[in-house]
Write an enzyme that holds these catalytic residues in place. Structure first.
Site, PDB file in Angstrom:
ATOM      1  N   ASN A  18       1.541  -0.478   2.728  1.00 35.78           N
ATOM      2  CA  ASN A  18       1.059  -0.645   1.360  1.00 35.78           C
ATOM      3  C   ASN A  18       1.413   0.634   0.595  1.00 35.78           C
ATOM      4  OD1 ASN A  18      -0.378  -0.907  -0.990  1.00 35.78           O
ATOM      5  ND2 ASN A  18      -2.353  -1.333  -0.010  1.00 35.78           N
ATOM      6  N   ARG A  47       2.729  -5.100   1.288  1.00 32.23           N
ATOM      7  CA  ARG A  47       1.922  -5.580   0.170  1.00 32.23           C
ATOM      8  C   ARG A  47       2.750  -5.396  -1.098  1.00 32.23           C
ATOM      9  NH1 ARG A  47      -2.374  -2.511  -3.346  1.00 32.23           N
ATOM     10  NH2 ARG A  47      -3.178  -4.279  -4.515  1.00 32.23           N
ATOM     11  N   HIS A  94      -5.834  -9.250  -5.918  1.00 28.74           N
ATOM     12  CA  HIS A  94      -6.707  -9.260  -4.726  1.00 28.74           C
ATOM     13  C   HIS A  94      -6.588 -10.584  -3.956  1.00 28.74           C
ATOM     14  CE1 HIS A  94      -9.688  -6.297  -6.843  1.00 28.74           C
ATOM     15  NE2 HIS A  94      -8.868  -5.616  -6.052  1.00 28.74           N
ATOM     16  N   ARG A 112     -12.295   0.662 -14.808  1.00 25.96           N
ATOM     17  CA  ARG A 112     -11.824  -0.310 -15.804  1.00 25.96           C
ATOM     18  C   ARG A 112     -13.006  -1.004 -16.471  1.00 25.96           C
ATOM     19  NH1 ARG A 112      -8.375  -2.564 -11.333  1.00 25.96           N
ATOM     20  NH2 ARG A 112      -6.446  -1.356 -11.349  1.00 25.96           N
ATOM     21  N   GLU A 126      -7.492  -6.735   4.404  1.00 28.85           N
ATOM     22  CA  GLU A 126      -6.239  -7.139   3.767  1.00 28.85           C
ATOM     23  C   GLU A 126      -5.043  -6.839   4.664  1.00 28.85           C
ATOM     24  OE1 GLU A 126      -7.971  -5.088   0.267  1.00 28.85           O
ATOM     25  OE2 GLU A 126      -6.574  -6.332  -0.859  1.00 28.85           O
TER      26      GLU A 126
END
Ligand code: ADP
Length: 399
Positions: free
Chosen positions: A7, A92, A181, A242, A385
């Site tokens: 990743n 990823r 996600h 965010r 993940e």
């Protein structure tokens, strides 16, 4: 079979090497601050109880992967003889747009398509490509597979992904909801189905991923039918830095009535808002401590964060019609009983009730936390993940 999962971020490489027969992690690590004055590599090998920490100059991702390969093949703590021991590599990749609906074996055409999606993910896709190019160099014999964050949400119907702006902007610029996600939402949905003892294809679920980035998904008969992040990860829930949902007119108001330019507003809403904007820190653990000490801003931030989740639970319940389970996952979802409690409080009329006792348990495995009268199962499921990327990579190479 050994599968290596990579990743790559703009200045980092996160990795795990799996032995697929028993999903054992043979090695894992994180290389940070690539290209800065000193980079830090923390590597954990199954052959050593101690992590290796190296601080040195790593000018680029290619050199970074070289350092990692050296540790993987190290005579003392190495877990492979050479890179040909690795059967495949799973990458990823953040944005696959509408082109990628499933994991895809990487060839020149796929690399080109990921490049073409750079405008949709200008920070992430170039970094992911750097990782792919470095891996092609050091693992020349291993097939490489791209696993897209957006792919799981490609089943969202048009009326849910279209924004109410003139259609030409969708056609020409591909402006629409994509969602992110996806690997995590799919993984925890599968685990929830195992816990419920039913095939995922028969289940309606709301999955709630609360990490630094936060998003929710409405899953109908095992397929994503809506998600809270949008064309970019900015939309939806309140996150570490965010703002999530916001009136878009605020952008123009800020530019007209402050010294901020549009680029500054982008930075403000993506990097300086959310928990950080409200309290000064993006880490919910710190926010919770501030709240306990009586800090009013922290109290407000926690309430706002939970309220936004609750609103989406209501919305997605309505979208799904029938709800079998709610799944909490990622750093906050797995570890904050208080956030789980606040975001589900008062939903008894919807058949959602969380047991205080079960919610307070600190076990690390997938489990139920609903109360005896709850019609909807409420679950905490640790996400993984990296393992999901490895599993999907294996599926692709085994055809
Ligand atoms: P990332 O998106 O970077 O992978 P994580 O899934 O690790 O993020 O989640 C990070 C968030 O989880 C942080 O806000 C952190 O404060 C929060 N978190 C981790 N442990 C706890 C805990 N015990 N209580 C509350 N929040 C926690």
């Amino acid at each position: 079979m050994k599968i290596f999962v990579i990743n790559t971020g703009s200045s980092s490489i996160k990795y795990q090497l799996f032995q697929m027969a028993d999903s054992q992690v043979l090695a894992s690590g994180l290389l940070e601050r690539i290209g800065e004055s000193t980079s830090k590599l923390k590597h954990q090998s199954a052959r050593s109880p101690e992590a290796v920490v190296r601080e040195k100059v790593v000018p680029d991702h290619e050199q970074g992967l070289r350092e990692i390969v050296d540790l993987l093949t190290d005579p003392t703590i190495g877990v492979i003889r050479d890179t040909s021991d690795v059967a495949a590599i799973g990458h990823r990749v953040v944005h696959g747009g509408e082109a990628f609906k499933r994991p895809t074996r990487i060839d020149q055409k796929v690399i080109q398509a990921i490049e073409e999606h750079i405008p949709l993910a200008p920070l992430h896709n170039p970094a992911n490509l750097t990782g792919i190019r470095a891996a092609l160099k050091y693992f020349p014999s291993a097939p490489q597979v791209a696993i897209f964050d957006t792919a799981f949400h490609q089943t969202i119907p048009r009326h849910a992904y279209h924004y109410a702006i003139p259609d030409e902007y969708y056609r020409k610029l591909k402006i629409r909801r994509y969602g992110f996600h996806g690997t995590s939402h799919f993984y925890v949905a599968k685990k929830a189905a195992e816990l419920l003892g039913k095939p995922l294809q028969q289940l309606n679920l709301i999955t709630i991923h609360l990490g630094n980035g936060c998003s929710m998904a409405a899953i109908q008969n095992g397929k994503s039918v809506d998600t809270s992040m949008g064309m970019t990860p900015l939309e939806g829930l309140i996150m570490g830095t965010r703002c999530g949902d916001i009136d878009p007119a605020i952008h123009f108001y800020l530019v007209d009535h402050s010294t901020l330019q549009f680029r500054d507003v982008d930075k403000l809403l993506n990097k300086e808002s959310g928990l950080k904007g409200l309290t000064g820190t993006n880490d919910l653990r710190d926010v919770m401590q501030m709240r306990e000490a009586g800090n009013g801003n922290a109290e407000l931030a926690v309430r706002m964060f939970a309220y936004r989740i609750k609103k989406y639970i209501g919305a997605y319940y309505a979208v799904l019609g029938r709800l079998d389970g709610i799944v909490f996952t990622a750093g906050i979802g797995e570890n904050s009983p208080e956030m789980r409690r606040l975001s589900t409080a008062g939903l008894e009329a919807l058949g959602i009730e969380v047991s205080d006792e079960r919610n307070a348990e600190t076990v690390k495995s997938a489990r139920f936390i609903q109360g005896g009268n709850s019609r909807v199962a409420v679950m905490v499921v640790p996400t993984n993940e990296e393992l999901e990327i490895a599993l999907q990579t294996q599926e692709v190479i085994e055809g």
